[in-house]
Design a protein around this motif. Structure first.
Motif, short mmCIF file in Angstrom:
data_model
loop_
_atom_site.label_atom_id
_atom_site.label_comp_id
_atom_site.label_asym_id
_atom_site.label_seq_id
_atom_site.Cartn_x
_atom_site.Cartn_y
_atom_site.Cartn_z
N GLY A 12 35.96 76.65 24.16
CA GLY A 12 36.06 78.04 24.58
C GLY A 12 34.81 78.78 24.14
O GLY A 12 33.99 78.25 23.40
N MET A 13 34.68 80.01 24.63
CA MET A 13 33.50 80.79 24.25
C MET A 13 33.80 81.70 23.07
O MET A 13 34.94 82.12 22.87
N PHE A 14 32.75 82.01 22.33
CA PHE A 14 32.84 82.96 21.23
C PHE A 14 31.68 83.93 21.43
O PHE A 14 30.52 83.58 21.16
N ILE A 15 31.97 85.09 21.97
CA ILE A 15 30.91 86.06 22.28
C ILE A 15 30.75 87.00 21.10
O ILE A 15 31.73 87.57 20.60
N LEU A 16 29.51 87.16 20.66
CA LEU A 16 29.21 88.11 19.60
C LEU A 16 28.52 89.33 20.21
O LEU A 16 27.69 89.19 21.10
N ASP A 17 28.88 90.50 19.70
CA ASP A 17 28.29 91.75 20.16
C ASP A 17 27.54 92.40 19.00
O ASP A 17 27.86 92.16 17.83
N ASP A 18 26.57 93.21 19.35
CA ASP A 18 25.94 94.05 18.32
C ASP A 18 25.41 95.33 18.96
O ASP A 18 25.46 95.48 20.19
N GLU A 19 24.94 96.24 18.13
CA GLU A 19 24.51 97.55 18.64
C GLU A 19 23.28 97.43 19.54
O GLU A 19 23.18 98.13 20.54
N ASP A 20 22.36 96.56 19.18
CA ASP A 20 21.15 96.43 19.99
C ASP A 20 21.50 96.04 21.42
O ASP A 20 20.94 96.57 22.38
N PRO A 49 22.67 88.12 15.62
CA PRO A 49 22.60 88.94 16.84
C PRO A 49 23.67 88.60 17.87
O PRO A 49 24.25 87.51 17.84
N ALA A 50 23.88 89.53 18.78
CA ALA A 50 24.79 89.32 19.92
C ALA A 50 24.40 88.03 20.63
O ALA A 50 23.21 87.77 20.85
N ALA A 51 25.38 87.21 20.96
CA ALA A 51 25.08 85.91 21.55
C ALA A 51 26.31 85.31 22.21
O ALA A 51 27.44 85.75 21.97
N THR A 57 29.63 94.09 42.11
CA THR A 57 28.51 94.90 41.60
C THR A 57 27.20 94.28 42.05
O THR A 57 27.13 93.08 42.35
N GLU A 58 26.16 95.11 42.07
CA GLU A 58 24.86 94.65 42.54
C GLU A 58 24.31 93.51 41.68
O GLU A 58 23.65 92.61 42.15
N ARG A 59 24.58 93.61 40.39
CA ARG A 59 24.09 92.57 39.48
C ARG A 59 25.27 91.96 38.71
O ARG A 59 26.19 92.69 38.32
N VAL A 60 25.17 90.67 38.53
CA VAL A 60 26.22 90.00 37.76
C VAL A 60 25.56 89.12 36.70
O VAL A 60 24.53 88.49 36.94
N ARG A 61 26.13 89.19 35.51
CA ARG A 61 25.60 88.39 34.39
C ARG A 61 26.49 87.17 34.23
O ARG A 61 27.72 87.29 34.11
N LEU A 62 25.87 86.01 34.24
CA LEU A 62 26.60 84.75 34.08
C LEU A 62 26.26 84.19 32.70
O LEU A 62 25.09 83.99 32.38
N ARG A 63 27.28 83.99 31.92
CA ARG A 63 27.07 83.33 30.61
C ARG A 63 27.43 81.87 30.80
O ARG A 63 28.62 81.52 30.85
N VAL A 64 26.42 81.04 30.94
CA VAL A 64 26.64 79.65 31.32
C VAL A 64 26.61 78.76 30.08
O VAL A 64 25.67 78.83 29.28
N LEU A 65 27.62 77.94 29.95
CA LEU A 65 27.72 76.99 28.85
C LEU A 65 27.83 75.59 29.44
O LEU A 65 28.69 75.34 30.29
N ASN A 66 26.96 74.70 29.02
CA ASN A 66 27.11 73.31 29.41
C ASN A 66 28.02 72.63 28.39
O ASN A 66 27.59 72.28 27.29
N ALA A 67 29.29 72.47 28.76
CA ALA A 67 30.27 71.83 27.87
C ALA A 67 30.51 70.38 28.29
O ALA A 67 31.55 69.80 28.00
N ILE A 94 18.18 86.15 30.58
CA ILE A 94 18.11 87.22 29.57
C ILE A 94 18.48 86.73 28.18
O ILE A 94 18.17 87.39 27.19
N GLY A 95 19.14 85.60 28.09
CA GLY A 95 19.54 85.14 26.76
C GLY A 95 19.63 83.63 26.70
O GLY A 95 19.84 82.97 27.72
N THR A 96 19.44 83.10 25.50
CA THR A 96 19.60 81.67 25.26
C THR A 96 20.63 81.47 24.15
O THR A 96 21.34 82.43 23.80
N ASP A 97 20.72 80.29 23.59
CA ASP A 97 21.81 79.94 22.67
C ASP A 97 22.19 81.03 21.66
O ASP A 97 23.34 81.36 21.49
N GLY A 98 21.18 81.56 20.98
CA GLY A 98 21.48 82.42 19.83
C GLY A 98 21.29 83.90 20.08
O GLY A 98 21.37 84.69 19.15
N GLY A 99 21.07 84.31 21.34
CA GLY A 99 20.97 85.74 21.59
C GLY A 99 20.05 86.08 22.75
O GLY A 99 19.57 85.20 23.47
#
Ligand code: C2O
Ligand code: CU
Ligand code: CU
Length: 568
Positions: free
Chosen positions: A204-212, A180-182, A272-282, A301-306
């Motif tokens: 670095g980050m590796f973002i995965l996308d999917d249709e869902d 899944p997207a993650a 924008t009114e809402r902002v999504r933060l993809r936080v990684l503890n490196a 909205i999401g954890t390690d795997g999606g």
């Protein structure tokens, strides 16, 4: 700098200046110095005895809240360029290289490493169903590796410590994105050197996308309302160069300032009114508990795997090293909100807590909302469906005891394979930290689900896919996972504590995945030479860890009962 600023047009001039590092009293500097000196002594002797003493001495408490200037825009790693080759594979070209980084305005440059740049690397992005090929060239003066943390892929492509890339060489793993997207990430996994290589800037980050995920109305304009935040703690000298970590304790080396995407004290102009933060503890050792300074809800909205099944309102989001969280923050026009990190609940005793960063406070990032915010759609009530793995389907139960620098009484051995798992089967693992110090647990190749925490159903934030989980002392955590089709008797996957010092010191094991009925592997053919050297760290053999070299595997059934029908 390879990074682009999210809203380069909307610069504010930095607030009236201070030197890059936050100021603190002389007494505190002295304490920090003593802490650092103690760390050096510890590293030089490396004995468990000294380690035990650490709990009694420890590092100074750190609090940077209200002291950070937020004088530079948050750098956002660029999205990695890619192209499709003749076979339709998405091809990325990465080069691990030397560079130089200025972490704060006016600071002196620090020699760093980066991927296609001076510090960190670009964000790789690929879609479920795509095949990727990543050419990783080592332009560094020493051997390194590159691991795809959180990715389901063949062991030979995983970039564990066996997949060394010599200087001048290119390693080209290729695999199918089938999960899944993650928000995943990449970093070196060099035997005994992970802390050093990640600390120099290889991540670095590796973002995965999917249709869902694409069908959901989530903020997803990268760099505008979908922002990666790679968080590390560092210490700086008076000129603003990275220097020896100010603190040292059972978790490892702790910096006393926070760095986000390679910048100290960054701000983000939010449009924008809402902002999504993809936080990684490196970070190598530090665990964070992220909050908003006014206590507003952070919508997880999401954890390690999606993505989670539904957003979870959290006052605090805790991330131990290696973990990720996707958080949505809602802003009012014109307001400033500071993302902070408060004391994480490590669950360790007071003395260890203090020297493990369990009492530290930080200002992380300032979110500055524009006077006019573009309206964002409301957060969906439901996100994705997560198929639940069933304990009844498990064909193996394993126990992992985290203690000192060992797992099940064993230190990492590059030649030893600790167990063999069977392709397309489900396993339940009981993870237990029987040590007074903080540890977490990460496994390669699979994402798992948490079955229970101390016998209770997991809290909402642990109900999604995970690949790394924090283990408070004496709180058993049971996780369930399903292995896929990939088998390899010659290249193992890793499981380990993701506190990088612990991992480097040998708190790691290896397993292979084989077809049902194949003979289990216990040793790798040939010499994988770079054994962990226990020669100078007596702690590994001390009498308190005499609970055996076996790995407590109980197979609940045998070949006749295998569940071959799951999986792809
Ligand atoms: Cu993030 Cu085995 O690593
Ligand atoms: Cu990993
Ligand atoms: Cu650990």
């Amino acid at each position: 700098m390879p990074f682009t600023e999210p809203n380069a047009a909307a610069h504010r001039s930095p607030r009236p200046g201070r030197p890059p590092a936050t100021r603190r009293s002389r007494r505190r500097r002295l304490l920090l110095f003593i802490g650092a000196a103690f760390g050096v002594v510890l590293l030089a002797t490396g004995t468990a005895t000294v380690l035990a003493l650490l709990g009694l001495i420890g590092a100074a408490r750190v609090d940077t809240t209200g002291q950070v200037e937020f004088a530079q825009p948050l750098p956002v790693p660029p999205v990695a360029e890619s192209h499709l080759d003749a076979e339709g594979r998405r091809v990325f070209d990465l080069s691990a290289q030397e560079g130089s980084t200025v972490f704060a305005p006016g600071a002196a440059p620090t020699d760093t490493w980066g991927v296609n740049g001076d510090y960190f690397g670009p964000t790789l992005r690929a879609e479920r169903g795509e095949e990727v090929l990543v050419n990783v060239t080592n332009d560094l003066p020493e051997t390194t590796t590159m691991h795809w943390h959180g990715m389901h892929l063949p062991a030979a492509m995983d970039g564990g410590p066996h997949s060394e890339i010599e200087p001048g060489q290119t390693w080209s793993p290729t695999w199918l994105i089938d999960q899944p997207a993650a928000t995943l990430w990449y970093h070196p996994h060099t035997h005994g050197l992970t802390e050093e290589h990640v600390g120099r800037g290889l991540a670095g980050m590796f973002i995965l996308d999917d249709e869902d995920a694409a069908e959901l109305d989530l903020p997803s304009d990268y760099g505008v309302d979908d922002i990666p935040l790679i968080v590390q703690d560092r210490s700086f000298d008076d000129e603003g160069r990275v220097t020896t970590a100010a603190g040292f304790g059972p978790a490892g080396a702790l910096g006393d300032e926070l760095v986000v995407n390679g910048a100290v004290g960054p701000y983000l102009e939010v449009s924008t009114e809402r902002v999504r933060l993809r936080v990684l503890n490196a970070s190598a050792a530090r665990t964070y508990a992220f909050t908003a300074d006014d206590g507003r809800d952070l919508m997880l909205i999401g954890t390690d795997g999606g993505l989670l099944e539904a957003p979870v309102a959290q006052q605090e989001v805790m991330l131990s090293p290696g973990e990720r969280a996707e958080i949505v923050v809602t802003m009012e026009p014109g307001e400033d909100v500071v993302l902070r990190s408060g004391p994480p609940e490590l669950g360790v005793r007071a003395m260890q807590d203090r020297s493990s960063g369990g009492q530290d406070h930080f200002d992380v990032l300032e979110l500055r909302a524009a006077r006019d915010l573009t309206e964002s759609p409301p957060l969906p009530d439901e996100l994705v469906t997560i198929p639940r793995l069933e304990e009844a389907d498990a064909t193996a139960h394993r126990h992992f005891e985290m203690r000192s620098f060992e797992i099940n009484g064993r230190s990492m051995d590059m030649n030893r394979v600790d167990f063999t798992a069977t392709a397309r089967t489900t396993e339940v693992w009981e993870l237990r930290n029987t040590h007074g110090d903080p540890h977490n647990f990460h496994v390669h190749d699979v994402q798992f689900q948490v079955l229970d925490v101390d016998g209770d159903p997991p809290p909402p934030h642990l109900r999604g896919w995970k690949d790394t989980v924090y283990l408070p002392p004496d709180v058993p955590v049971r996780v369930i996972m399903q292995f896929g089709d990939y088998t390899d008797a010659a290249v193992p996957y890793m499981y380990h504590c993701h506190l990088l010092w612990h991992e480097d010191e040998g708190m790691m094991g290896q397993f292979v995945v084989l077809e049902d009925g194949a003979r289990p592997v216990t040793e790798l053919a040939g010499d994988h030479g770079r054994h962990h050297d226990d020669g100078d760290d007596g702690g590994h053999e001390s009498a308190e860890h005499d609970h055996g070299g076996h790995d407590h595997v109980h197979h609940h059934d045998d070949a006749e009962q295998h569940h071959g029908g799951h999986g792809h």
